[in-house]
Scaffold this active site. Sequence first.
Site, PDB file in Angstrom:
ATOM      1  N   LYS A  16     -92.894 -15.722   0.497  1.00  0.00           N
ATOM      2  CA  LYS A  16     -93.796 -15.466   1.624  1.00  0.00           C
ATOM      3  C   LYS A  16     -94.214 -13.995   1.693  1.00  0.00           C
ATOM      4  CE  LYS A  16     -91.085 -16.943   4.932  1.00  0.00           C
ATOM      5  NZ  LYS A  16     -89.887 -17.508   4.307  1.00  0.00           N
ATOM      6  N   ARG A  33     -91.129 -20.627  14.162  1.00  0.00           N
ATOM      7  CA  ARG A  33     -90.217 -21.482  13.395  1.00  0.00           C
ATOM      8  C   ARG A  33     -89.669 -22.640  14.224  1.00  0.00           C
ATOM      9  NH1 ARG A  33     -88.347 -16.818   9.820  1.00  0.00           N
ATOM     10  NH2 ARG A  33     -87.605 -17.812   7.937  1.00  0.00           N
ATOM     11  N   ARG A  65     -82.114 -12.651  -6.116  1.00  0.00           N
ATOM     12  CA  ARG A  65     -82.519 -11.593  -5.187  1.00  0.00           C
ATOM     13  C   ARG A  65     -81.296 -10.945  -4.538  1.00  0.00           C
ATOM     14  NH1 ARG A  65     -86.469 -13.122  -0.285  1.00  0.00           N
ATOM     15  NH2 ARG A  65     -84.589 -13.763   0.786  1.00  0.00           N
ATOM     16  N   ARG A  92     -79.231  -8.312   0.145  1.00  0.00           N
ATOM     17  CA  ARG A  92     -79.420  -8.809   1.511  1.00  0.00           C
ATOM     18  C   ARG A  92     -78.166  -9.539   1.958  1.00  0.00           C
ATOM     19  NH1 ARG A  92     -85.100 -11.720   2.884  1.00  0.00           N
ATOM     20  NH2 ARG A  92     -83.679 -13.046   4.066  1.00  0.00           N
ATOM     21  N   ARG A 137     -79.580 -21.660   5.570  1.00  0.00           N
ATOM     22  CA  ARG A 137     -80.976 -21.277   5.880  1.00  0.00           C
ATOM     23  C   ARG A 137     -81.942 -22.345   5.397  1.00  0.00           C
ATOM     24  NH1 ARG A 137     -80.945 -15.988   2.800  1.00  0.00           N
ATOM     25  NH2 ARG A 137     -83.195 -16.055   2.932  1.00  0.00           N
TER      26      ARG A 137
HETATM   27  P1  ADP Z   1     -85.985 -16.507   5.017  1.00  0.00           P
HETATM   28  O1  ADP Z   1     -86.327 -16.163   3.606  1.00  0.00           O
HETATM   29  O2  ADP Z   1     -84.587 -16.957   5.207  1.00  0.00           O
HETATM   30  O3  ADP Z   1     -86.988 -17.419   5.627  1.00  0.00           O
HETATM   31  P2  ADP Z   1     -86.794 -14.293   6.750  1.00  0.00           P
HETATM   32  O4  ADP Z   1     -86.838 -12.911   6.232  1.00  0.00           O
HETATM   33  O5  ADP Z   1     -88.084 -14.925   7.137  1.00  0.00           O
HETATM   34  O6  ADP Z   1     -86.011 -15.099   5.665  1.00  0.00           O
HETATM   35  O7  ADP Z   1     -85.791 -14.377   8.015  1.00  0.00           O
HETATM   36  C1  ADP Z   1     -84.480 -13.898   7.910  1.00  0.00           C
HETATM   37  C2  ADP Z   1     -83.687 -14.262   9.167  1.00  0.00           C
HETATM   38  O8  ADP Z   1     -84.329 -13.688  10.333  1.00  0.00           O
HETATM   39  C3  ADP Z   1     -83.615 -15.749   9.485  1.00  0.00           C
HETATM   40  O9  ADP Z   1     -82.576 -16.405   8.777  1.00  0.00           O
HETATM   41  C4  ADP Z   1     -83.357 -15.712  10.999  1.00  0.00           C
HETATM   42  O10 ADP Z   1     -82.025 -15.373  11.285  1.00  0.00           O
HETATM   43  C5  ADP Z   1     -84.220 -14.555  11.458  1.00  0.00           C
HETATM   44  N1  ADP Z   1     -85.581 -14.998  11.847  1.00  0.00           N
HETATM   45  C6  ADP Z   1     -86.745 -14.682  11.216  1.00  0.00           C
HETATM   46  N2  ADP Z   1     -87.796 -15.246  11.840  1.00  0.00           N
HETATM   47  C7  ADP Z   1     -87.289 -15.949  12.890  1.00  0.00           C
HETATM   48  C8  ADP Z   1     -87.858 -16.768  13.903  1.00  0.00           C
HETATM   49  N3  ADP Z   1     -89.170 -16.979  13.980  1.00  0.00           N
HETATM   50  N4  ADP Z   1     -87.023 -17.317  14.817  1.00  0.00           N
HETATM   51  C9  ADP Z   1     -85.712 -17.111  14.779  1.00  0.00           C
HETATM   52  N5  ADP Z   1     -85.102 -16.367  13.845  1.00  0.00           N
HETATM   53  C10 ADP Z   1     -85.870 -15.792  12.905  1.00  0.00           C
END
Ligand code: ADP
Length: 203
Positions: A11, A86, A125, A131, A142
């Site tokens: 993404k 989400r 990664r 991370r 996740r």
């Molecule tokens: P991923 O690759 O797991 O989708 P992101 O970088 O988008 O990673 O998100 C990392 C973490 O940030 C998620 O696992 C969650 O804990 C938190 N997070 C990100 N966006 C949201 C959201 N819209 N609502 C709730 N938690 C979120």
Amino acid sequence: MLLIGPPGAGKGTQATYIAERFGIVSISTGDIFRENVKNETRLGQAAKSYLDAGQFVPDSVTNAMIRERLEQSDADKGFLLDGYPRTLVQVDYLDEILAAKGYELDLVVQLTADTEELVQRLLLRADRENRSDDTAEVIRSRMELYFTQTTAVTSRYNERGILTEVEGIGSIPEVTSRVSTALDLTLGSSSRQTTTLGAGVGV
Ligand code: ADP
């Protein structure tokens, strides 16, 4: 515009491309949370345990954060949201923000990818970027959360006729090219339809 996709689907990379192409700002909730955790802000403290466990940060925290971010002037010309909404609560909240501003969503791009491939990417990664939520166990949770929660979100946008699926497996330029074609198809036509672009289609 929204960009939705499972963990590891690329993404961030595609968000950068789309934002540049349209001269709009790309806003990633994951990046904002990680930055706040790093800087030990109050938001970071509120979010850290959820991030580390691979769970969603509570809607109240996430919604307040996104509202504040969208108030900033760089979002006036339009924006791409990566990782938000989400949950259905977040979908409704975003609708309210957009309605208050008189904005309408143009497009929702969903990157799709095979789960096994994604897990492999994320494990790689983990070595590179260190991370804290890229451990095998957290990756699994996740991924599970994504598939249980996101289907409801994408269904909602599909019903509205603004969802476009793009196959996220392939080289970065390949996927970028598919995203590009999807954007041309959807934004270039007045009647919107759900479009599915797979490997080799429209590239
Ligand atoms: P991923 O690759 O797991 O989708 P992101 O970088 O988008 O990673 O998100 C990392 C973490 O940030 C998620 O696992 C969650 O804990 C938190 N997070 C990100 N966006 C949201 C959201 N819209 N609502 C709730 N938690 C979120």
